[in-house]
Design a protein around this motif. Structure first.
Motif, short mmCIF file in Angstrom:
data_model
loop_
_atom_site.label_atom_id
_atom_site.label_comp_id
_atom_site.label_asym_id
_atom_site.label_seq_id
_atom_site.Cartn_x
_atom_site.Cartn_y
_atom_site.Cartn_z
N GLN A 95 0.83 -1.20 0.00
CA GLN A 95 0.00 0.00 0.00
C GLN A 95 0.87 1.26 0.00
O GLN A 95 0.45 2.31 -0.47
CB GLN A 95 -0.93 0.02 1.23
CG GLN A 95 -1.91 -1.13 1.25
CD GLN A 95 -2.86 -1.08 0.08
OE1 GLN A 95 -3.37 -0.03 -0.27
NE2 GLN A 95 -3.07 -2.23 -0.57
N ARG A 96 2.08 1.14 0.57
CA ARG A 96 3.02 2.27 0.63
C ARG A 96 4.39 1.80 0.19
O ARG A 96 4.81 0.69 0.52
CB ARG A 96 3.09 2.83 2.05
CG ARG A 96 1.82 3.52 2.50
CD ARG A 96 1.84 3.87 3.98
NE ARG A 96 2.95 4.73 4.38
CZ ARG A 96 2.88 6.05 4.48
NH1 ARG A 96 1.76 6.68 4.20
NH2 ARG A 96 3.92 6.75 4.88
N ILE A 97 5.08 2.65 -0.56
CA ILE A 97 6.45 2.35 -0.99
C ILE A 97 7.32 3.57 -0.76
O ILE A 97 6.83 4.69 -0.59
CB ILE A 97 6.52 1.94 -2.48
CG1 ILE A 97 6.00 3.07 -3.38
CG2 ILE A 97 5.80 0.64 -2.73
CD1 ILE A 97 6.24 2.84 -4.87
N VAL A 98 8.61 3.34 -0.76
CA VAL A 98 9.60 4.42 -0.67
C VAL A 98 10.32 4.46 -2.01
O VAL A 98 10.90 3.46 -2.45
CB VAL A 98 10.60 4.17 0.47
CG1 VAL A 98 11.64 5.28 0.51
CG2 VAL A 98 9.88 4.07 1.80
N LEU A 99 10.26 5.61 -2.66
CA LEU A 99 10.94 5.82 -3.94
C LEU A 99 12.12 6.75 -3.69
O LEU A 99 11.95 7.85 -3.17
CB LEU A 99 9.99 6.44 -4.97
CG LEU A 99 10.64 6.93 -6.27
CD1 LEU A 99 11.16 5.76 -7.08
CD2 LEU A 99 9.65 7.75 -7.08
N THR A 100 13.29 6.30 -4.08
CA THR A 100 14.49 7.13 -3.97
C THR A 100 15.05 7.31 -5.37
O THR A 100 15.26 6.33 -6.09
CB THR A 100 15.55 6.46 -3.07
OG1 THR A 100 14.94 6.14 -1.81
CG2 THR A 100 16.72 7.38 -2.83
N ILE A 101 15.27 8.55 -5.75
CA ILE A 101 15.81 8.89 -7.06
C ILE A 101 17.20 9.45 -6.83
O ILE A 101 17.36 10.46 -6.13
CB ILE A 101 14.92 9.89 -7.80
CG1 ILE A 101 13.49 9.34 -7.90
CG2 ILE A 101 15.48 10.19 -9.18
CD1 ILE A 101 12.48 10.34 -8.38
#
Length: 165
Positions: A95-101
């Motif tokens: 339901q939740r993710i962490v996106l790192t660019i």
């Protein structure tokens, strides 16, 4: 006939020409030593064992994403990103993710976002990404799994990330 006396050695050009090469090498060596002594080499770590364990942990997280059959399709726009995630079992889609660019050379331009979504679709706004290669890392909040992929922006705006690739 009168003989002309040669000038002393220090008034001739050849000795100075021959002395110049070793003198330049010594000066360049001193400058190199000063730069090496004053510059921090961030690549060297004090606790190599701890760093090695962190790498093994990261590999385990990638393996976990592979086991879950996770796949992500990213659509990068100028100031937003849309992620569509899927898994072997629909219940494994978070339901939740962490996106790192991450930019490989410009750390000041890195971005991190916590995204909430429904049915595996996540969307968020971004600071404008400069032209060049970017790394996209997707993981769950508990850091049980991890996936990563890269793209050259703005040419590659559609990215598919799968742990099998």
């Amino acid at each position: 006939m009168t003989q002309k006396t040669p000038p002393p050695w220090y008034r001739q050009g050849w000795p100075w020409f021959l002395i110049a090469f070793p003198a330049i090498a010594v000066i360049a060596g001193v400058i190199t030593f000063v730069i090496a002594a004053k510059t921090f080499d961030g690549m060297v770590v004090d606790d190599y064992y701890k760093e090695g364990r962190a790498i093994v942990h990261t590999i385990e997280r990638v393996e976990r994403a592979r086991e879950l059959g996770l796949i992500a399709a990213l659509q990068v726009r100028s100031e937003s990103i849309r992620i569509e995630m899927g898994a072997a079992l629909p219940a494994d889609v978070p339901q939740r993710i962490v996106l790192t660019i991450v930019h490989p050379t410009r750390g000041g331009q890195d971005q991190s976002h916590v995204l909430s979504g429904t049915a595996g679709v996540f969307e968020t706004g971004l600071k404008t990404l400069a032209t060049g290669r970017w790394l996209f890392v997707i993981e769950d909040e508990a850091q049980h799994w991890r996936m990563s992929g890269s793209a050259y922006l703005p040419t590659e705006s559609a990215i598919t990330i799968a742990p099998d690739a």
